[in-house]
Structure formats: structure tokens, C-alpha cells
Enzyme design. Structure first.
Site, PDB file in Angstrom:
ATOM      1  N   HIS A 116      48.582  36.544  35.827  1.00 43.36           N
ATOM      2  CA  HIS A 116      48.959  37.020  37.164  1.00 43.36           C
ATOM      3  C   HIS A 116      49.046  38.539  37.198  1.00 43.36           C
ATOM      4  O   HIS A 116      48.585  39.168  38.159  1.00 43.36           O
ATOM      5  CB  HIS A 116      50.299  36.399  37.579  1.00 43.36           C
ATOM      6  CG  HIS A 116      50.842  36.943  38.858  1.00 43.36           C
ATOM      7  ND1 HIS A 116      50.250  36.711  40.076  1.00 43.36           N
ATOM      8  CD2 HIS A 116      51.916  37.738  39.096  1.00 43.36           C
ATOM      9  CE1 HIS A 116      50.946  37.334  41.020  1.00 43.36           C
ATOM     10  NE2 HIS A 116      51.955  37.962  40.451  1.00 43.36           N
ATOM     11  N   GLN A 151      47.442  40.736  35.397  1.00 40.71           N
ATOM     12  CA  GLN A 151      46.094  41.306  35.362  1.00 40.71           C
ATOM     13  C   GLN A 151      45.391  41.135  36.704  1.00 40.71           C
ATOM     14  O   GLN A 151      44.731  42.043  37.200  1.00 40.71           O
ATOM     15  CB  GLN A 151      45.273  40.657  34.245  1.00 40.71           C
ATOM     16  CG  GLN A 151      45.762  40.991  32.858  1.00 40.71           C
ATOM     17  CD  GLN A 151      45.685  42.480  32.562  1.00 40.71           C
ATOM     18  OE1 GLN A 151      44.642  43.104  32.710  1.00 40.71           O
ATOM     19  NE2 GLN A 151      46.801  43.046  32.161  1.00 40.71           N
ATOM     20  N   HIS A 211      46.860  40.831  39.595  1.00 35.28           N
ATOM     21  CA  HIS A 211      47.554  41.720  40.534  1.00 35.28           C
ATOM     22  C   HIS A 211      47.037  43.149  40.394  1.00 35.28           C
ATOM     23  O   HIS A 211      46.796  43.834  41.392  1.00 35.28           O
ATOM     24  CB  HIS A 211      49.056  41.639  40.251  1.00 35.28           C
ATOM     25  CG  HIS A 211      49.929  41.906  41.423  1.00 35.28           C
ATOM     26  ND1 HIS A 211      49.758  41.306  42.645  1.00 35.28           N
ATOM     27  CD2 HIS A 211      51.012  42.718  41.547  1.00 35.28           C
ATOM     28  CE1 HIS A 211      50.693  41.744  43.477  1.00 35.28           C
ATOM     29  NE2 HIS A 211      51.464  42.593  42.825  1.00 35.28           N
TER      30      HIS A 211
END
Length: 103
Positions: free
Chosen positions: A77, A79, A81
Site C-alpha cells: 500500500h 508503494q 500510495h
């Protein structure tokens, strides 16, 4: 998950989130023809991305040294984001430029 890795992952999420928020605010400012504010927000977004990259570099350095971490949903998540925030900031720059040309 080690505390150091968790802190780096949360740093990625926080700084990437700040970058995206600043990029959104840059577009909103440009929409109101406040280009000084728009540029300030783009700069803030870029600075937040630099901070996110620092957190990411810490994780990459650990792995390059042979200290592999467990890949968790939270890590993935973070990465995702970051990549989304980079793309959004790039698009925000283009949108601000378009508003400048229209105005």
C-alpha cells in the site's frame, strides 16, 4: 515487522498523502487564478515526495544489505500510495500550466 521498517512504511504513506493533498490544493488554487499559491503547493508536494523517497530509500538500502523484510499489504500500500502521488503531482503541474495559459 521491525519497528524501523514500520516507521519507514508509515513515513511513505504520510508523506505521499501530503504530496497528493498539496497537489490537489495546487489545482484548486490555479482554478481560482491564484498561481502564486498554486506554485507554493506544487513546491510543497515536491518536498513531501522527497521525504517519501527518503523513507523508501531506507527500505531499499536495508534490502540491498541483505536485510529482506516481509512484504505485507501495508508495505505494498505504501508503494502504491507513493506512485499514485508522484503521478498525481506530475499531472497537477500540467493542469496548473493549462490554467495559466487559459488565464
Amino acid at each position: 515487522m521491525e519497528q524501523q521498517n514500520l516507521e519507514a512504511i508509515m513515513g511513505l504513506i504520510v508523506h505521499a498523502g501530503n504530496a497528493k493533498s498539496d497537489a490537489v490544493e495546487a489545482i484548486q488554487a490555479a482554478k481560482q487564478s491564484d498561481f502564486s499559491e498554486a506554485e507554493d503547493k506544487i513546491t510543497a508536494a515536491e518536498n513531501a515526495l522527497v521525504e517519501a523517497h527518503h523513507a523508501q530509500t531506507g527500505l531499499l538500502t536495508q534490502e540491498a544489505q541483505g536485510n529482506n523484510m516481509e512484504v505485507t499489504l501495508l508495505a505494498v500500500h505504501s508503494q502504491d500510495h507513493l506512485m499514485t502521488s508522484i503521478a498525481f503531482t506530475d499531472l497537477a503541474k500540467e493542469i496548473v500550466d493549462i490554467y495559466k495559459r487559459i488565464g
